[in-house]
Scaffold this active site. Structure first.
Site, PDB file in Angstrom:
ATOM      1  N   CYS A  87     -17.878  26.366  59.219  1.00 50.21           N
ATOM      2  CA  CYS A  87     -18.364  25.237  60.004  1.00 50.21           C
ATOM      3  C   CYS A  87     -17.422  24.958  61.179  1.00 50.21           C
ATOM      4  O   CYS A  87     -17.411  25.692  62.150  1.00 50.21           O
ATOM      5  CB  CYS A  87     -18.562  24.018  59.106  1.00 50.21           C
ATOM      6  SG  CYS A  87     -19.555  22.709  59.858  1.00 50.21           S
ATOM      7  N   HIS A 196     -21.405  25.909  54.066  1.00 56.22           N
ATOM      8  CA  HIS A 196     -20.136  25.658  53.370  1.00 56.22           C
ATOM      9  C   HIS A 196     -20.102  26.315  51.985  1.00 56.22           C
ATOM     10  O   HIS A 196     -20.460  25.683  50.985  1.00 56.22           O
ATOM     11  CB  HIS A 196     -19.925  24.153  53.200  1.00 56.22           C
ATOM     12  CG  HIS A 196     -19.530  23.436  54.438  1.00 56.22           C
ATOM     13  ND1 HIS A 196     -18.233  23.073  54.716  1.00 56.22           N
ATOM     14  CD2 HIS A 196     -20.266  23.013  55.484  1.00 56.22           C
ATOM     15  CE1 HIS A 196     -18.184  22.442  55.885  1.00 56.22           C
ATOM     16  NE2 HIS A 196     -19.412  22.396  56.367  1.00 56.22           N
ATOM     17  N   GLU A 198     -17.647  26.800  50.059  1.00 55.33           N
ATOM     18  CA  GLU A 198     -16.697  26.146  49.151  1.00 55.33           C
ATOM     19  C   GLU A 198     -17.348  25.025  48.346  1.00 55.33           C
ATOM     20  O   GLU A 198     -16.771  24.536  47.364  1.00 55.33           O
ATOM     21  CB  GLU A 198     -15.486  25.622  49.923  1.00 55.33           C
ATOM     22  CG  GLU A 198     -15.698  24.356  50.737  1.00 55.33           C
ATOM     23  CD  GLU A 198     -16.370  24.585  52.072  1.00 55.33           C
ATOM     24  OE1 GLU A 198     -16.348  23.657  52.902  1.00 55.33           O
ATOM     25  OE2 GLU A 198     -16.933  25.676  52.302  1.00 55.33           O
TER      26      GLU A 198
END
Length: 235
Positions: A87, A196, A198
């Site tokens: 991002c 994302h 994660e």
């Protein structure tokens, strides 16, 4: 050996802690790095996390691309170190000219947050070897400046060279050209994407899937890929 993967914190970083947790869950050793440092502390790979570095002044990622530690990141990337920009980190990589193209305000001029379907286009990078080309995955997305752009010549080159790593499926959430969600450099060690990963590494805390709510763990493959790549390079 345990792969040491650095996560750089910039003023305004939001997801650095999540990235370190993802590295740990993938079997790596997360190492906290600071934007004002000139020392990568001997890490094997680097992650530029999501957030709003330096308040997104000028352009998203523009100031962070000139942070002191980015000189070391650029040098290490040129020598083959795996680098992932997530991002805001992707925005930094294009601003630092480590990846082609640019990122602009979403086409609808609004911040977007959704669980996003992606297709893996390139499974031969340091961050995608755990996937297969053509595989569909679900990764959370949250951004306001996620529209990927490039001139016609650059688009033709990266498409022809297989440097589009991920493509949006179902809906193009931000107006990105050619539905591009992530790209890589020529060597395949530097990858940037807007979603994302994660946030999709542990059952119960990821995106919803047909199997169960919040059960998605597709993001873990990014980090296990990097751990495997660094261990293999050291062997």
């Amino acid at each position: 050996m345990s792969a040491r993967i650095g996560v750089i914190t910039f003023p305004g970083s939001l997801d650095d802690g999540d990235a370190r947790r993802a590295v740990r869950m993938a079997g790596g050793e997360p190492v906290s790095l600071w934007h004002g440092s000139h020392d990568l502390e001997g890490v094997d790979a680097v992650i530029l996390p999501g957030g709003f570095s330096y308040g997104d002044y000028l352009r998203a990622g523009a100031i962070a691309a000139h942070a002191p530690i980015m000189a070391e990141v650029s040098e290490a990337a040129a020598k083959g170190m795996p680098v992932l920009g997530i991002c805001n980190g992707f925005q930094m990589l294009v601003e630092a000219h480590l990846l082609p193209g640019g990122l602009i305000r979403n086409a609808h001029q609004q911040f977007i947050r959704r669980d996003q379907r992606l297709r893996v286009e390139n499974a031969d990078t340091a961050w995608t070897s755990a996937f297969e080309a053509g595989q569909e995955i679900i990764i959370p997305l949250k951004n306001a400046d996620g529209g990927y752009i490039a001139d016609d010549e650059t688009l033709k080159r990266i498409e022809g060279d297989g440097r589009v790593v991920f493509r949006y499926l179902g809906v193009n959430p931000n107006g990105s050209l050619n539905d591009i969600a992530g790209v890589t450099n020529e060597a395949g060690n530097v990858v940037g994407l807007m979603p994302h990963p994660e946030h999709a590494v542990e059952p119960g805390f990821g995106p919803a899937t047909p199997a169960a709510m919040r059960s998605g763990t597709d993001g873990l493959g990014f980090f296990t890929s990097a751990v495997a790549a660094t261990v293999a390079a050291a062997a």
